[in-house]
Design an enzyme around this catalytic site. Sequence first.
Site, PDB file in Angstrom:
ATOM      1  N   LYS A 189      92.890  32.415  59.755  1.00  0.00           N
ATOM      2  CA  LYS A 189      94.065  31.789  60.380  1.00  0.00           C
ATOM      3  C   LYS A 189      94.461  32.544  61.667  1.00  0.00           C
ATOM      4  O   LYS A 189      93.855  33.549  61.993  1.00  0.00           O
ATOM      5  CB  LYS A 189      95.211  31.706  59.378  1.00  0.00           C
ATOM      6  CG  LYS A 189      94.866  30.813  58.154  1.00  0.00           C
ATOM      7  CD  LYS A 189      94.785  29.347  58.493  1.00  0.00           C
ATOM      8  CE  LYS A 189      94.098  28.435  57.503  1.00  0.00           C
ATOM      9  NZ  LYS A 189      94.454  28.466  56.124  1.00  0.00           N
TER      10      LYS A 189
HETATM   11  C1  LIG Z   1      94.489  27.678  54.777  1.00  0.00           C
HETATM   12  C2  LIG Z   1      95.318  26.498  54.406  1.00  0.00           C
HETATM   13  C3  LIG Z   1      96.152  26.491  53.291  1.00  0.00           C
HETATM   14  C4  LIG Z   1      96.129  27.572  52.246  1.00  0.00           C
HETATM   15  O1  LIG Z   1      96.369  28.821  52.756  1.00  0.00           O
HETATM   16  P1  LIG Z   1      96.130  30.090  51.785  1.00  0.00           P
HETATM   17  O2  LIG Z   1      96.898  31.177  52.469  1.00  0.00           O
HETATM   18  O3  LIG Z   1      94.645  30.331  51.798  1.00  0.00           O
HETATM   19  O4  LIG Z   1      96.644  29.755  50.451  1.00  0.00           O
HETATM   20  C5  LIG Z   1      96.988  25.425  53.069  1.00  0.00           C
HETATM   21  N1  LIG Z   1      96.987  24.374  53.900  1.00  0.00           N
HETATM   22  C6  LIG Z   1      96.181  24.316  54.976  1.00  0.00           C
HETATM   23  C7  LIG Z   1      96.252  23.122  55.874  1.00  0.00           C
HETATM   24  C8  LIG Z   1      95.306  25.368  55.252  1.00  0.00           C
HETATM   25  O5  LIG Z   1      94.481  25.302  56.304  1.00  0.00           O
END
Ligand SMILES: *Cc1c(COP(=O)(O)O)cnc(C)c1O
Length: 387
Positions: A189
């Site tokens: 991210k």
């Molecule tokens: C990465 C992601 C999540 C989940 O994030 P985590 O921190 O891995 O639980 C939820 N929604 C979207 C759209 C994502 O890209």
Amino acid sequence: MSTDQPFLPFALPDIGDEEIAEVVDTLKSGWITTGPKTRRFESDFTAFLGDPSLQSMAVNSATAGLHLALEALGIGPGDEVITTTHTFTATAEVVRYLGADVVLVDVDPVTLNLDITAVEAAITPRTKAVIPVHYGGLAVDMSRLLAIARRHGLKVVEDAAHALPATAGGQLIGALGSDATVFSFYANKTITTGEGGMVVTRDLALAKRIQVMRLHGISRDAFDRFQSKVPSWYYEVVAPGFKYNLTDIAAALGLHQLRRARAFQVRRGEIAASYSAAFSNLPVVLPAAAPAGEVHAWHLYSLRLAADAPTDRDTFIKRLFDAGIGCSVHYVPLHLQPYWRDRYRLKAEQFPHSQAAYERLVSLPLYTRMSEGDVDRVIHAVAGALR
Ligand SMILES: *Cc1c(COP(=O)(O)O)cnc(C)c1O
């Protein structure tokens, strides 16, 4: 086609010396789980969003944060929650954790964000909430969505996993009028703590419930217990809570990643602009840009092969892989996933825009550790794969 250059991965985290030093400091400090660095990360996060009335609560994933936000809003069996089919399963699975039902809607064909007209059409007497996803880091039209939600008495929890930092109506995502906003700090991210997330809300009752439920339903967490004047051994369990707290080891990364978030966004935006300029004459549909004056977080650079492209998506990805470049697809829509498809008897024809996009969609590498040479390599490989 083969290459003697090293493989360029689809994503890489950008961890600097300050992050590493802060983690080492945490490890040596004697306090490695939720404690002073998590508190600082939370207060820095509120400061970053620029509104002291916001409560920022660190959790060990965005999935956990979404679950906690919906739980605190009282979502449960018999309720319906509307979200987009064009997302990661985490957005929707949390609704099922609570025994409520997911109602998937199609996307806008330009932005690939949920179609707000379709949201309104999907509202029933059972609808309790809507979860917009800011796809790729481009904000949903939140003023329109919030107006509809208010008119129908719906809660709004933003899945902002892609959206740090992004704006809607000139305001940072996280500081709008939703009930809660949830960010992800997963490894790929825009900022990362390895695993981690942040729930943000202005609602003090909601914040209180989330704080209790993120640590076993205990009314105060371990750090407070060891700091306050009541005996350190005493605690009260008020609900069967979860184990969703963030560690100080992870928060140590987050403190420095957050400081770099704006610089990261600038660099991601530069790479996206280079791609869009280079691809303007190719048979591709470029990802939508943010409206004038708005910030796009550019978590993803997802283009679509045009109808007259000389290759299909799978061959295109294979050619890029053979040129030493990693790609991905965001997403295989939920309506095609066996669990969601079978549970709700979904058909691709119900989601024509998501389906059409998916069949031609590919995400290119976009991250701050890419050099200009890496960007040029991707540009040339994309042009080569479309010859
Ligand atoms: C990465 C992601 C999540 C989940 O994030 P985590 O921190 O891995 O639980 C939820 N929604 C979207 C759209 C994502 O890209």
